[in-house]
Write a protein that holds these residues in place. Structure first.
Motif, PDB file in Angstrom:
ATOM      1  N   ILE A 327      22.940   7.741  -8.354  1.00 22.16           N
ATOM      2  CA  ILE A 327      23.763   8.776  -7.718  1.00 22.16           C
ATOM      3  C   ILE A 327      22.899   9.665  -6.837  1.00 22.16           C
ATOM      4  O   ILE A 327      23.280  10.015  -5.705  1.00 22.16           O
ATOM      5  N   ARG A 328      21.718  10.021  -7.345  1.00 20.91           N
ATOM      6  CA  ARG A 328      20.810  10.878  -6.557  1.00 20.91           C
ATOM      7  C   ARG A 328      20.403  10.197  -5.257  1.00 20.91           C
ATOM      8  O   ARG A 328      20.409  10.816  -4.186  1.00 20.91           O
ATOM      9  N   GLN A 329      20.057   8.929  -5.323  1.00 22.76           N
ATOM     10  CA  GLN A 329      19.639   8.206  -4.117  1.00 22.76           C
ATOM     11  C   GLN A 329      20.771   8.129  -3.097  1.00 22.76           C
ATOM     12  O   GLN A 329      20.553   8.312  -1.885  1.00 22.76           O
ATOM     13  N   ARG A 330      21.976   7.864  -3.575  1.00 20.89           N
ATOM     14  CA  ARG A 330      23.118   7.803  -2.661  1.00 20.89           C
ATOM     15  C   ARG A 330      23.317   9.146  -1.960  1.00 20.89           C
ATOM     16  O   ARG A 330      23.534   9.207  -0.741  1.00 20.89           O
ATOM     17  N   PHE A 331      23.224  10.220  -2.728  1.00 16.47           N
ATOM     18  CA  PHE A 331      23.430  11.557  -2.166  1.00 16.47           C
ATOM     19  C   PHE A 331      22.345  11.888  -1.145  1.00 16.47           C
ATOM     20  O   PHE A 331      22.631  12.334  -0.030  1.00 16.47           O
ATOM     21  N   VAL A 332      21.105  11.673  -1.512  1.00 17.49           N
ATOM     22  CA  VAL A 332      19.986  12.011  -0.630  1.00 17.49           C
ATOM     23  C   VAL A 332      20.059  11.219   0.668  1.00 17.49           C
ATOM     24  O   VAL A 332      19.890  11.768   1.771  1.00 17.49           O
ATOM     25  N   LYS A 333      20.292   9.927   0.575  1.00 17.67           N
ATOM     26  CA  LYS A 333      20.341   9.087   1.771  1.00 17.67           C
ATOM     27  C   LYS A 333      21.494   9.493   2.688  1.00 17.67           C
ATOM     28  O   LYS A 333      21.356   9.533   3.921  1.00 17.67           O
ATOM     29  N   ALA A 334      22.654   9.802   2.101  1.00 15.70           N
ATOM     30  CA  ALA A 334      23.793  10.218   2.915  1.00 15.70           C
ATOM     31  C   ALA A 334      23.518  11.546   3.607  1.00 15.70           C
ATOM     32  O   ALA A 334      23.840  11.723   4.790  1.00 15.70           O
ATOM     33  N   CYS A 335      22.907  12.479   2.889  1.00 16.84           N
ATOM     34  CA  CYS A 335      22.590  13.783   3.484  1.00 16.84           C
ATOM     35  C   CYS A 335      21.571  13.649   4.611  1.00 16.84           C
ATOM     36  O   CYS A 335      21.693  14.301   5.660  1.00 16.84           O
ATOM     37  N   GLU A 336      20.576  12.812   4.408  1.00 19.98           N
ATOM     38  CA  GLU A 336      19.567  12.604   5.450  1.00 19.98           C
ATOM     39  C   GLU A 336      20.179  11.951   6.681  1.00 19.98           C
ATOM     40  O   GLU A 336      19.870  12.326   7.816  1.00 19.98           O
ATOM     41  N   ARG A 337      21.049  10.987   6.461  1.00 13.48           N
ATOM     42  CA  ARG A 337      21.676  10.282   7.587  1.00 13.48           C
ATOM     43  C   ARG A 337      22.574  11.220   8.386  1.00 13.48           C
ATOM     44  O   ARG A 337      22.604  11.167   9.618  1.00 13.48           O
ATOM     45  N   LEU A 338      23.289  12.096   7.706  1.00 10.00           N
ATOM     46  CA  LEU A 338      24.242  12.977   8.371  1.00 10.00           C
ATOM     47  C   LEU A 338      23.607  14.249   8.916  1.00 10.00           C
ATOM     48  O   LEU A 338      24.128  14.865   9.842  1.00 10.00           O
TER      49      LEU A 338
END
Length: 364
Positions: A327-338
């Motif tokens: 869950i943490r990885q999904r959140f971090v990657k999405a935030c970085e991408r956006l």
């Protein structure tokens, strides 16, 4: 004679299906078929049971500001104009607090509410005390400041007025579109770095939101609230909480929609099930997702070291283990991408002027 328990049915517009006994009760009661037609009770097969009406009582509080020293919470001071919350979110970690009122964390939490009618007056007195040290104040930490009853009671607006007059920074998390009503107060505070608002969007799926958060604003309406706040200059963020394995799996889509609407900060927490909340959530799963209830709880326990809940400060917000890391990885990657900034909005404590609450300007 064999006792037949009444089957649970969902209550339209309510998050839970029954009055969950609280942990301080000596006796627990359950409905059963007594042979006199109790099972029928005038309800057609497959029809949702009638939901109990909301009742609001008032109290005169002795203190307005609450304090916490939890190391995993980013604020020390809180303000809660109400006890209980009509939004009825089944996952709400604050439900067990109703037990201290000798009320059920189940239906009572969302139907028997308490309004602290004098809270703005008490807050004004507390901010004027000589020993008060200004800090960020979080509004609505165990209740939603903009739940439906705020339309009538207007206690949250009164608090904003006091905080704005004193120039004390505040932040809030809400699911209520009613926050837009107070844009005349929030916009100037936001532009002075004295206010920030985070809107919780658990899912974009309206059908899921309706049973998960039955009286909160619809997902598309919360996105409009984010847009309205951000366009008015209020620092605005999104909370994609709580993350519930195999239930709300659209975190990335929520973040993308929130960013497009104007949110620039984001955070998340995983599902927490303290005290009476665990049996209530299990009941909700059996009512709405019986085919995956065991699977969901299995993953929840993976997040909690094999238990339904672990109150350890180090892990209670984000969980532990493989699923927590995913869950943490999904959140971090999405935030970085956006392009989200995951740091809290820096607010200005230097403006605090308690003298203004006495009707006096700053002499210097």
């Amino acid at each position: 004679m064999t006792e037949v328990r009444l089957p649970l049915t969902a209550l339209k517009g309510r998050g839970v299906a029954q009055r969950q006994p609280h942990r301080f009760e000596r006796d627990q009661r359950a409905a059963f078929d007594d042979g006199w037609g109790t099972l029928d009770n005038g309800q057609a097969e497959g029809e949702e049971a009638a939901a109990p009406a909301t009742q609001v009582t008032w109290e005169d509080c002795k203190s307005a500001i609450t304090r916490n020293d939890s190391p995993d919470i980013g604020f020390n001071l809180g303000l809660n104009p109400y006890r209980g919350c009509e939004h009825g979110c089944v996952y709400c970690y604050a439900r067990p607090s109703h037990s201290y009122l000798n009320l059920s964390p189940g239906l009572d939490f969302e139907t028997k509410l308490v309004a602290k009618r004098n809270i703005a007056t008490v807050l004004r007195q507390e901010l004027m005390r000589p020993g008060f040290v200004p800090e960020l104040v979080a509004v609505g930490t165990v209740t939603d400041a903009y739940q439906p009853i705020e339309r009538e009671w207007r206690l949250s607006r009164a608090l904003l007025d006091v905080l704005g007059t004193a120039q004390l920074p505040m932040a809030m998390v809400t699911k209520g579109s009613g926050v837009e009503r107070d844009l005349d107060l929030l916009a100037p505070l936001g532009q002075q770095r004295l206010a920030a608002v985070y809107v919780t969007i658990t899912t974009l799926d309206p059908k899921l939101a309706r049973i998960l958060e039955p009286r909160a604003a619809a997902p598309h309406r919360r996105l409009r609230t984010i847009r309205t706040l951000s366009e008015a200059g209020v620092p605005t963020g999104v909370s994609v909480s709580p993350q519930i394995p195999f239930i709300n799996d659209d975190m990335e889509q929520v973040l993308e929609a929130a960013y497009e609407a104007g949110a620039r900060r984001a955070f998340y927490q995983v599902l927490r099930l303290p005290w009476e909340l665990s049996p209530m959530f299990r009941q909700w799963l059996e009512l709405h997702y019986p085919d995956r209830a065991a699977r969901v709880m299995g993953r929840v326990q993976d997040l909690r070291g094999g238990k339904d809940y672990d109150a350890d400060f180090a892990t209670r917000m984000k969980g532990q283990g493989i699923w927590a890391d995913l869950i943490r990885q999904r959140f971090v990657k999405a935030c970085e991408r956006l392009g989200f900034n995951r740091e809290r909005e820096p607010l200005d404590l230097s403006r605090f002027r308690p003298a203004a609450l006495r009707g006096q300007g700053d002499l210097f």
